[in-house]
Design a protein around this motif. Structure first.
Motif, mmCIF file in Angstrom:
data_model
loop_
_atom_site.group_PDB
_atom_site.id
_atom_site.type_symbol
_atom_site.label_atom_id
_atom_site.label_comp_id
_atom_site.label_asym_id
_atom_site.label_seq_id
_atom_site.Cartn_x
_atom_site.Cartn_y
_atom_site.Cartn_z
ATOM 1 N N ARG A 1 20.099 52.360 -2.797
ATOM 2 C CA ARG A 1 19.557 52.676 -4.119
ATOM 3 C C ARG A 1 18.744 53.973 -4.130
ATOM 4 N NH1 ARG A 1 22.701 50.497 -7.286
ATOM 5 N NH2 ARG A 1 21.194 50.641 -9.006
ATOM 6 N N ARG A 2 18.666 54.650 -3.003
ATOM 7 C CA ARG A 2 17.993 55.947 -2.958
ATOM 8 C C ARG A 2 18.928 57.025 -3.495
ATOM 9 N NH1 ARG A 2 13.576 56.346 0.409
ATOM 10 N NH2 ARG A 2 14.140 58.398 1.225
ATOM 11 N N TYR A 3 18.332 58.102 -3.979
ATOM 12 C CA TYR A 3 19.107 59.187 -4.558
ATOM 13 C C TYR A 3 19.227 60.334 -3.556
ATOM 14 C CZ TYR A 3 18.629 56.832 -9.053
ATOM 15 O OH TYR A 3 18.687 55.918 -10.071
ATOM 16 N N ALA A 4 20.414 60.947 -3.539
ATOM 17 C CA ALA A 4 20.672 62.067 -2.630
ATOM 18 C C ALA A 4 21.372 63.182 -3.394
ATOM 19 C CB ALA A 4 21.537 61.621 -1.455
ATOM 20 N N LEU A 5 21.211 64.406 -2.904
ATOM 21 C CA LEU A 5 21.881 65.539 -3.524
ATOM 22 C C LEU A 5 23.396 65.354 -3.461
ATOM 23 C CD1 LEU A 5 19.721 68.482 -2.119
ATOM 24 C CD2 LEU A 5 19.613 67.474 -4.413
ATOM 25 N N GLY A 6 24.081 65.699 -4.557
ATOM 26 C CA GLY A 6 25.510 65.444 -4.665
ATOM 27 C C GLY A 6 26.384 66.627 -4.316
ATOM 28 N N PRO A 7 27.681 66.385 -4.158
ATOM 29 C CA PRO A 7 28.614 67.427 -3.687
ATOM 30 C C PRO A 7 28.844 68.557 -4.672
ATOM 31 C CG PRO A 7 29.806 65.413 -4.294
ATOM 32 C CD PRO A 7 28.342 65.078 -4.309
ATOM 33 N N ARG A 8 28.662 68.332 -5.975
ATOM 34 C CA ARG A 8 28.926 69.418 -6.921
ATOM 35 C C ARG A 8 27.911 70.549 -6.792
ATOM 36 N NH1 ARG A 8 30.913 68.298 -12.888
ATOM 37 N NH2 ARG A 8 31.456 70.489 -12.564
ATOM 38 N N ILE B 1 15.856 69.501 -19.243
ATOM 39 C CA ILE B 1 16.545 70.303 -18.234
ATOM 40 C C ILE B 1 15.564 70.739 -17.153
ATOM 41 C CG2 ILE B 1 17.783 72.453 -17.807
ATOM 42 C CD1 ILE B 1 19.023 72.181 -20.560
ATOM 43 N N GLY B 2 14.373 71.154 -17.575
ATOM 44 C CA GLY B 2 13.349 71.532 -16.608
ATOM 45 C C GLY B 2 13.002 70.392 -15.678
ATOM 46 N N ARG B 3 12.913 69.176 -16.239
ATOM 47 C CA ARG B 3 12.598 68.012 -15.416
ATOM 48 C C ARG B 3 13.732 67.691 -14.447
ATOM 49 N NH1 ARG B 3 9.826 63.921 -19.927
ATOM 50 N NH2 ARG B 3 7.705 64.818 -19.770
ATOM 51 N N ALA B 4 14.962 67.845 -14.917
ATOM 52 C CA ALA B 4 16.106 67.584 -14.039
ATOM 53 C C ALA B 4 16.082 68.523 -12.835
ATOM 54 C CB ALA B 4 17.409 67.757 -14.817
ATOM 55 N N PHE B 5 15.812 69.808 -13.077
ATOM 56 C CA PHE B 5 15.746 70.743 -11.969
ATOM 57 C C PHE B 5 14.557 70.456 -11.052
ATOM 58 C CE2 PHE B 5 18.530 73.522 -14.588
ATOM 59 C CZ PHE B 5 19.520 73.711 -13.638
ATOM 60 N N GLU B 6 13.456 70.001 -11.635
ATOM 61 C CA GLU B 6 12.306 69.645 -10.801
ATOM 62 C C GLU B 6 12.657 68.493 -9.867
ATOM 63 O OE1 GLU B 6 7.588 68.381 -11.145
ATOM 64 O OE2 GLU B 6 8.827 68.489 -12.957
ATOM 65 N N LEU B 7 13.390 67.512 -10.362
ATOM 66 C CA LEU B 7 13.801 66.386 -9.524
ATOM 67 C C LEU B 7 14.746 66.843 -8.415
ATOM 68 C CD1 LEU B 7 14.305 63.722 -12.323
ATOM 69 C CD2 LEU B 7 12.520 63.709 -10.584
ATOM 70 N N LEU B 8 15.671 67.733 -8.745
ATOM 71 C CA LEU B 8 16.577 68.260 -7.734
ATOM 72 C C LEU B 8 15.800 69.029 -6.655
ATOM 73 C CD1 LEU B 8 19.496 69.544 -9.996
ATOM 74 C CD2 LEU B 8 19.555 67.569 -8.451
ATOM 75 N N GLU B 9 14.800 69.804 -7.088
ATOM 76 C CA GLU B 9 13.976 70.542 -6.123
ATOM 77 C C GLU B 9 13.213 69.591 -5.211
ATOM 78 O OE1 GLU B 9 13.639 73.676 -5.429
ATOM 79 O OE2 GLU B 9 14.592 74.745 -7.090
ATOM 80 N N ARG B 10 12.702 68.505 -5.772
ATOM 81 C CA ARG B 10 11.972 67.531 -4.954
ATOM 82 C C ARG B 10 12.893 66.882 -3.931
ATOM 83 N NH1 ARG B 10 6.475 68.273 -5.347
ATOM 84 N NH2 ARG B 10 5.889 68.577 -7.524
ATOM 85 N N LEU B 11 14.126 66.587 -4.331
ATOM 86 C CA LEU B 11 15.095 66.039 -3.377
ATOM 87 C C LEU B 11 15.362 67.036 -2.253
ATOM 88 C CD1 LEU B 11 17.722 64.366 -5.748
ATOM 89 C CD2 LEU B 11 16.268 63.186 -4.105
#
Length: 276
Positions: free
Chosen positions: A88-95, A36-46
Motif C-alpha cells: 500500500r506504499r506509493y512509489a514513483l511510476g514508469p511514465r 498541480i503544485g501539490r501533486a508535484f510536491e508529493l512527487l518531489e517528496r517521493l
C-alpha cells in the motif's frame, strides 16, 4: 587575488542565451493551480525519500490532509506517474522515466555552450550531471581536445559517493538525508581510494560545502581525477565537472581549474534564473 589565465579566457567568451524556461515552484505560486503544485510536491517528496513512501509519511512530510493526498495519488497512479505497491506504499511510476529523459536531454542542450567554454578554457572534458533520486546521471558532455581523455556516456547513472559531482550535490543536503541515502544505496568500493565509511564521507562533505567544489581523486576509476562545482540554483540539482587523467590534473591544474568551474557553474545558474 589576480585572475588566472583560465578565468580571463572564460570572461572573454561571450555566452549565448539559453532557451526560455518557465514554471511554477511546487506548492503553486501566484496564478498557479494548487492541485498541480501539490501533486508535484508529493512527487518531489517521493524522490527525496528514494522513490517510495506511505500515505502517512507523505502527510507528515507535506502537512497536507490525508484525503487530499489520497485523491492526488489516485490520479497519479491512474496516469502511471506513481504506482501503489502490495504494501500500500506509493512509489514513483514508469511514465516519469520518459519525462525525465526528455527533460535531461533538453537541460543538457541548454548547458552545452557553457560546457564548451569550460572545456576550451581548461583543455579537459567538461560534464553536466544531475542528482536523480539516489543516483547521479550524466546529461551532457564536451570532450577534451587531447588524444588521451576521459569519456563518460551521456545517460550513465552512478552512485554519488565515489564521484566529485556526487559529492558537491550531496553537500547541499542535510547530513541526516545524506546518511539515509547512503544507507539505501550502500557505498561499494570501486577503487582503493573509494570512501566507504558513511561518517568519514559526511565529514568530507562539510569541507566540500565550505570550498564550493569537490575532487574525485581516483575514487571512481583508477588514474582518473575529476573536479566538480555545484550549479547554485534552487531547483536544478546540477553540477558541472572537469575530468581527465590524474597526471594532468595535479595540484597546479587543480588551482586553476577550480575557479573556472565555479565561474561556469555560476553563469549557468544565472542564465537559468534569468529565464525563470
Amino acid at each position: 587575488m589576480p585572475d588566472t589565465i583560465v578565468e580571463k579566457r572564460l570572461r572573454a567568451q561571450q555566452m549565448p542565451a539559453l532557451p526560455e524556461i518557465s514554471g511554477t515552484a511546487p506548492g503553486g505560486g501566484p496564478g498557479g493551480v494548487q492541485s498541480i503544485g501539490r501533486a508535484f510536491e508529493l512527487l518531489e517528496r517521493l524522490a527525496d525519500a528514494g522513490g517510495e513512501l506511505g500515505l502517512s509519511e507523505l502527510a507528515s512530510a507535506t502537512g497536507l490532509p490525508l484525503p487530499t493526498i489520497h485523491r492526488i495519488m489516485r490520479t497519479l497512479v491512474a496516469g502511471g506517474y506513481v504506482r501503489q505497491e502490495a504494501s500500500r506504499r506509493y512509489a514513483l511510476g514508469p511514465r516519469l522515466i520518459r519525462l525525465g529523459d526528455s527533460a535531461s536531454r533538453m537541460f543538457g542542450a541548454r548547458a552545452r555552450p557553457f560546457l564548451a567554454s569550460l572545456a576550451d578554457a581548461t583543455g579537459e572534458t567538461a560534464n553536466l550531471a544531475l542528482l536523480d533520486g539516489d543516483e547521479v546521471v550524466y546529461v551532457a558532455q564536451v570532450p577534451s581536445r587531447h588524444t588521451m581523455r576521459t569519456f563518460t556516456e551521456v545517460g550513465r547513472r552512478v552512485l554519488p559517493h565515489s564521484t566529485a559531482v556526487g559529492k558537491v550535490l550531496l553537500a547541499q543536503l542535510p547530513p541526516d538525508d545524506v546518511r539515509a541515502l547512503l544507507a539505501r544505496t550502500g557505498m561499494p568500493r570501486l577503487t582503493d581510494a573509494t570512501v566507504t565509511d558513511p561518517e568519514a564521507f559526511v565529514a568530507q562533505l562539510a569541507d566540500v560545502a565550505q570550498h564550493g567544489w569537490a575532487v574525485d581523486d581516483g575514487e571512481h576509476e583508477d588514474g582518473v581525477r575529476c573536479l566538480a562545482a555545484v550549479v547554485p540554483h534552487p531547483t536544478a540539482r546540477a553540477a558541472v565537472s572537469v575530468s581527465g587523467p590524474a597526471a594532468r590534473l595535479g595540484g597546479e591544474a587543480r588551482d586553476r581549474i577550480a575557479p573556472a568551474l565555479t565561474v561556469v557553474a555560476g553563469r549557468l545558474a544565472a542564465a537559468l534564473r534569468d529565464e525563470a
